[in-house]
Design a protein around this motif. Structure first.
Motif, PDB file in Angstrom:
ATOM      1  N   TYR A 140     -25.907 -38.860  -8.772  1.00 27.26           N
ATOM      2  CA  TYR A 140     -24.703 -39.687  -8.853  1.00 27.26           C
ATOM      3  C   TYR A 140     -23.461 -39.531  -9.176  1.00 27.26           C
ATOM      4  N   HIS A 141     -23.964 -38.869  -9.877  1.00 25.25           N
ATOM      5  CA  HIS A 141     -22.740 -38.674 -11.358  1.00 25.25           C
ATOM      6  C   HIS A 141     -22.391 -37.100 -11.327  1.00 25.25           C
ATOM      7  N   ASN A 184     -18.455 -42.662 -17.299  1.00 24.24           N
ATOM      8  CA  ASN A 184     -20.027 -41.776 -17.293  1.00 24.24           C
ATOM      9  C   ASN A 184     -21.221 -41.492 -17.791  1.00 24.24           C
ATOM     10  N   ASN A 226     -15.361 -47.789 -11.627  1.00 24.15           N
ATOM     11  CA  ASN A 226     -15.179 -46.385 -11.190  1.00 24.15           C
ATOM     12  C   ASN A 226     -14.072 -46.873 -10.675  1.00 24.15           C
ATOM     13  N   ALA A 247     -20.391 -36.883  -8.389  1.00 20.75           N
ATOM     14  CA  ALA A 247     -18.906 -37.478  -8.732  1.00 20.75           C
ATOM     15  C   ALA A 247     -17.998 -36.527  -9.456  1.00 20.75           C
ATOM     16  N   GLU A 280     -24.708 -38.417  -2.552  1.00 22.05           N
ATOM     17  CA  GLU A 280     -23.737 -39.618  -2.418  1.00 22.05           C
ATOM     18  C   GLU A 280     -22.388 -39.820  -3.418  1.00 22.05           C
ATOM     19  N   GLY A 281     -23.065 -38.744  -4.629  1.00 25.38           N
ATOM     20  CA  GLY A 281     -21.205 -39.258  -5.644  1.00 25.38           C
ATOM     21  C   GLY A 281     -20.084 -38.341  -5.416  1.00 25.38           C
ATOM     22  N   TYR A 282     -21.229 -37.577  -4.719  1.00 26.07           N
ATOM     23  CA  TYR A 282     -19.912 -36.294  -4.104  1.00 26.07           C
ATOM     24  C   TYR A 282     -19.076 -37.177  -3.354  1.00 26.07           C
TER      25      TYR A 282
END
Length: 398
Positions: free
Chosen positions: A144-145, A256, A231, A148, A21-23
């Protein structure tokens, strides 16, 4: 496989699911500048904004619907379908010849992506030892992070070859699908589901759950206004305040980092002290710190520390709402509850960046955006305050 080993394997798989999801969210943000470059993608900013918005709508609808399906048919099969849909349509995205088909592809991919997280979190909460539900909920969210960060690094490496981000994400998604097929347990056995009272989507609005459901939805919505607004726009907001662009980008990284620390701290606090009180403290602290950020800082060290601490509270406050849902609803309704909390909250992920963008265009984002976010956090405190205090016993064990 022993119970602790099974829990660890489940935790690893659910962590990897949330990584995507973060990606995915950051991958599109990282490729929009390339796609809107006349020499490369040639798309307009308006076209890409529509693609991004449609993608987020798909994520919200996927989250809201897949939780209900998982409560009806079990966790394993819907999760496998969601990962497969996300992976295939992520791979297909770079092959689309125009913005309309790109938007349609992102919408369907969003349905799969949105359906992953509530089911994964429901499984984690069901498998968690007594008194560790918030920790089981928050640890996968660190993924998630991580996702990201991976997407941002991949974006820098890919450059004009933006399609590589989607081939990488979709390809790894198919690898994860194989791992899930081999090792994902079913945390809600068929015989147990058969014995459980039948539920429907409307059950979350029964008098017993009405206040809790509305409170969770409002708090999640407001929380994602903060998360996605910051963000998406923090570097631009701080640039408008007169801080150097390079420092503004570092601020987003520090924010983050604080989020990762906050996910762990808030989980231990919620499990030890009770989730309602901790959630209210977290949102209230977020509101206060966002107001603090509206004040100019002369010392870089002080500003960096303030942003880190803000990250500790802003991101994990919203995540606690998913753990809170596990305390509110019974086991045969918990995935539905988490899914609706996530799905309705996703519209805050659309409103937050949009409202901030309007303020940026009007030249009022600093300090106005921080006041907007602080107001949203205060509304979240009020929403959580009216939720009845959950029983100490785990509701998903009911």
């Amino acid at each position: 496989m022993t119970a602790p080993q099974s829990r660890r394997w489940l935790a690893i798989l659910c962590f990897l699911i949330v990584v995507f999801e973060g990606y995915d969210i950051v991958a599109l943000g990282a490729t929009i500048p390339v796609l809107t470059d006349p020499a490369i993608g040639g798309f307009s900013v308006d076209e890409m904004n529509i693609v991004n918005t449609v993608s987020l709508v798909g994520v919200g609808l996927g989250a809201a619907s897949m939780g209900r399906i998982a409560d009806r048919f079990g966790r394993r099969a819907p999760l496998l379908v969601a990962v497969a849909v996300f992976s295939v349509f992520t791979l297909a995205f770079p092959l689309m010849p125009d913005a309309t088909l790109m938007g349609l592809t992102r919408f369907v991919a969003g349905l799969g992506l949105g359906g992953c997280m509530p089911v994964a979190l429901a499984m984690m909460q069901e498998a968690a030892p007594v008194g560790r539900r918030a920790l089981a909920n928050n640890i996968p969210m660190i993924g998630y992070h991580l996702g990201a960060v991976l997407a941002s690094l991949a974006g820098r490496f890919a450059g004009a070859e933006w399609s590589l981000l989607y081939y990488l994400g979709g390809g790894l998604g198919l690898v994860l699908l194989v791992l899930l097929w081999i090792g994902l347990p079913e945390t809600a056995p068929a015989d147990e589901r058969a014995r459980a009272p039948k539920t429907s989507l409307a059950d979350v609005l029964r008098p017993r759950y009405l206040r809790s459901s509305i409170g969770l939805w409002v708090a999640a919505f407001m929380g994602l206004v903060l998360v996605y607004g910051l963000n998406a726009w923090l570097p631009k907001i701080m640039g408008a305040a007169g801080y150097p662009v390079a420092d503004s980008l570092i601020m987003l990284f520090v924010l983050n980092l604080g989020a990762i620390a906050g996910l762990v701290i808030s989980a231990f606090a919620a499990d030890a002290r009770g989730i309602k009180g901790v959630a209210m403290i977290w949102f209230a602290a977020a509101a206060a710190l966002l107001v603090v950020l509206s004040i100019p800082f002369d010392a870089q060290v002080a500003l960096t520390a303030a942003i880190f601490i803000t990250g500790v509270f802003v991101f994990s406050a919203q995540t606690l709402m998913y753990a809170f849902a596990g305390h509110v609803y019974p086991r045969n309704l918990v995935a539905t509850g988490i899914g609706l909390t996530s799905g309705i909250g996703r519209f805050g992920a659309i409103i937050g960046p949009w409202a901030t963008g309007v303020m940026v265009a009007a030249g009022t984002a600093y300090p106005g955006a921080f006041y907007l976010y602080a107001g949203a956090a205060v509304l979240a405190v009020l929403a959580v305050a009216q939720i009845p205090n959950p029983k100490k016993a785990a509701s998903v064990d009911a």
